[in-house]
Design a protein around this motif. Structure first.
Motif, short mmCIF file in Angstrom:
data_model
loop_
_atom_site.label_atom_id
_atom_site.label_comp_id
_atom_site.label_asym_id
_atom_site.label_seq_id
_atom_site.Cartn_x
_atom_site.Cartn_y
_atom_site.Cartn_z
N ARG A 74 -4.71 19.91 4.55
CA ARG A 74 -5.10 18.80 5.41
C ARG A 74 -4.78 17.48 4.73
O ARG A 74 -4.67 17.41 3.52
CB ARG A 74 -6.56 18.91 5.83
CG ARG A 74 -7.57 18.34 4.88
CD ARG A 74 -8.97 18.66 5.32
NE ARG A 74 -9.36 17.77 6.41
CZ ARG A 74 -10.52 17.87 7.05
NH1 ARG A 74 -11.37 18.79 6.72
NH2 ARG A 74 -10.83 17.03 7.99
N GLY A 75 -4.62 16.46 5.54
CA GLY A 75 -4.27 15.14 5.02
C GLY A 75 -2.78 14.98 4.88
O GLY A 75 -2.00 15.87 5.20
N SER A 76 -2.38 13.81 4.38
CA SER A 76 -0.96 13.54 4.17
C SER A 76 -0.81 12.58 3.02
O SER A 76 -1.75 11.88 2.63
CB SER A 76 -0.32 12.97 5.43
OG SER A 76 -0.92 11.73 5.74
N GLY A 77 0.38 12.53 2.47
CA GLY A 77 0.67 11.62 1.37
C GLY A 77 -0.13 11.95 0.14
O GLY A 77 -0.33 13.11 -0.20
N PRO A 78 -0.65 10.94 -0.56
CA PRO A 78 -1.39 11.19 -1.79
C PRO A 78 -2.77 11.79 -1.56
O PRO A 78 -3.38 12.31 -2.48
CB PRO A 78 -1.50 9.82 -2.44
CG PRO A 78 -1.36 8.87 -1.31
CD PRO A 78 -0.46 9.51 -0.32
N ASN A 79 -3.27 11.75 -0.31
CA ASN A 79 -4.60 12.28 -0.01
C ASN A 79 -4.57 13.72 0.48
O ASN A 79 -5.57 14.23 0.97
CB ASN A 79 -5.26 11.42 1.06
CG ASN A 79 -5.44 9.99 0.61
OD1 ASN A 79 -5.71 9.75 -0.56
ND2 ASN A 79 -5.26 9.06 1.51
N LEU B 166 0.83 -1.20 0.00
CA LEU B 166 0.00 0.00 0.00
C LEU B 166 0.87 1.26 0.00
O LEU B 166 0.59 2.21 -0.73
CB LEU B 166 -0.92 -0.01 1.21
CG LEU B 166 -1.90 1.15 1.32
CD1 LEU B 166 -2.87 1.15 0.15
CD2 LEU B 166 -2.65 1.09 2.62
N LYS B 167 1.94 1.25 0.79
CA LYS B 167 2.84 2.40 0.83
C LYS B 167 3.55 2.59 -0.50
O LYS B 167 3.78 3.73 -0.93
CB LYS B 167 3.86 2.24 1.96
CG LYS B 167 3.26 2.45 3.32
CD LYS B 167 4.30 2.39 4.39
CE LYS B 167 3.66 2.59 5.75
NZ LYS B 167 4.61 2.54 6.84
N LEU B 168 3.91 1.52 -1.16
CA LEU B 168 4.55 1.63 -2.48
C LEU B 168 3.62 2.25 -3.51
O LEU B 168 4.03 3.09 -4.31
CB LEU B 168 5.02 0.24 -2.96
CG LEU B 168 6.24 -0.34 -2.26
CD1 LEU B 168 6.47 -1.78 -2.71
CD2 LEU B 168 7.45 0.51 -2.54
N VAL B 169 2.36 1.85 -3.49
CA VAL B 169 1.39 2.41 -4.42
C VAL B 169 1.17 3.88 -4.12
O VAL B 169 1.11 4.72 -5.04
CB VAL B 169 0.05 1.63 -4.34
CG1 VAL B 169 -1.02 2.33 -5.15
CG2 VAL B 169 0.25 0.21 -4.84
N GLU B 170 1.09 4.26 -2.84
CA GLU B 170 0.90 5.65 -2.47
C GLU B 170 2.08 6.51 -2.89
O GLU B 170 1.91 7.63 -3.34
CB GLU B 170 0.68 5.78 -0.96
CG GLU B 170 -0.68 5.32 -0.51
CD GLU B 170 -0.89 5.47 0.99
OE1 GLU B 170 0.10 5.73 1.72
OE2 GLU B 170 -2.04 5.32 1.42
N GLN B 171 3.29 5.99 -2.77
CA GLN B 171 4.48 6.74 -3.17
C GLN B 171 4.51 7.00 -4.67
O GLN B 171 5.00 8.03 -5.12
CB GLN B 171 5.76 5.99 -2.75
CG GLN B 171 6.01 6.01 -1.26
CD GLN B 171 6.26 7.40 -0.72
OE1 GLN B 171 6.82 8.25 -1.39
NE2 GLN B 171 5.82 7.65 0.49
N SER B 172 3.95 6.07 -5.44
CA SER B 172 3.96 6.26 -6.90
C SER B 172 2.95 7.34 -7.33
O SER B 172 3.07 7.91 -8.41
CB SER B 172 3.64 4.94 -7.60
OG SER B 172 2.31 4.55 -7.32
N LEU B 173 1.96 7.63 -6.47
CA LEU B 173 0.95 8.63 -6.81
C LEU B 173 1.37 10.05 -6.46
O LEU B 173 0.75 11.00 -6.93
CB LEU B 173 -0.36 8.30 -6.08
CG LEU B 173 -1.02 6.99 -6.45
CD1 LEU B 173 -2.22 6.74 -5.55
CD2 LEU B 173 -1.45 6.99 -7.90
#
Length: 116
Positions: free
Chosen positions: A50-55, A4-11
């Protein structure tokens, strides 16, 4: 969890400049109308993040014809073509919702001094 973290990093888009609440930004947003696509610019003051990462999302407020308009953008959206930081604002809080009640000169934000 690791997948899941790998997919989020690609986004996550790496070309986005750093900005925070109080900064004036110009967001170039791709708009699709039928078969055609055009870029619409939205310039205003960043009220919050607000939020973090891809969101991660950010709210931009602008005044048009005396009416305040707020729009929430997804930071890593493929519809965002470019983000330009026009001014760095000098603020002491991360959420600037108090600007909703202010008008005219009272709604101004001081510009941050640039250190060389």
């Amino acid at each position: 969890m690791d997948k899941l973290k790998l997919v989020e990093q690609s986004l996550i888009n790496e070309e986005i400049p750093h900005f925070t609440a109080g900064d004036t930004v110009n967001v170039h947003y791709r708009v699709r109308e039928g078969e055609k696509e055009r870029i619409q610019q939205y310039e205003g003051i960043v009220l919050s993040e607000r939020g973090s990462g891809p969101n991660k999302t950010f709210t931009v407020r602008k005044i048009t014809a005396g009416v305040g308009i707020e729009r929430v953008f997804l930071l890593n959206s493929p519809f965002i073509a470019k983000i330009e930081v026009k001014k760095k604002g000098k603020v002491r809080r991360s959420k600037l919702f108090y600007l909703r009640e202010r008008q005219g000169k009272a709604a101004r934000i001081k510009e941050k001094e640039v250190k060389n």
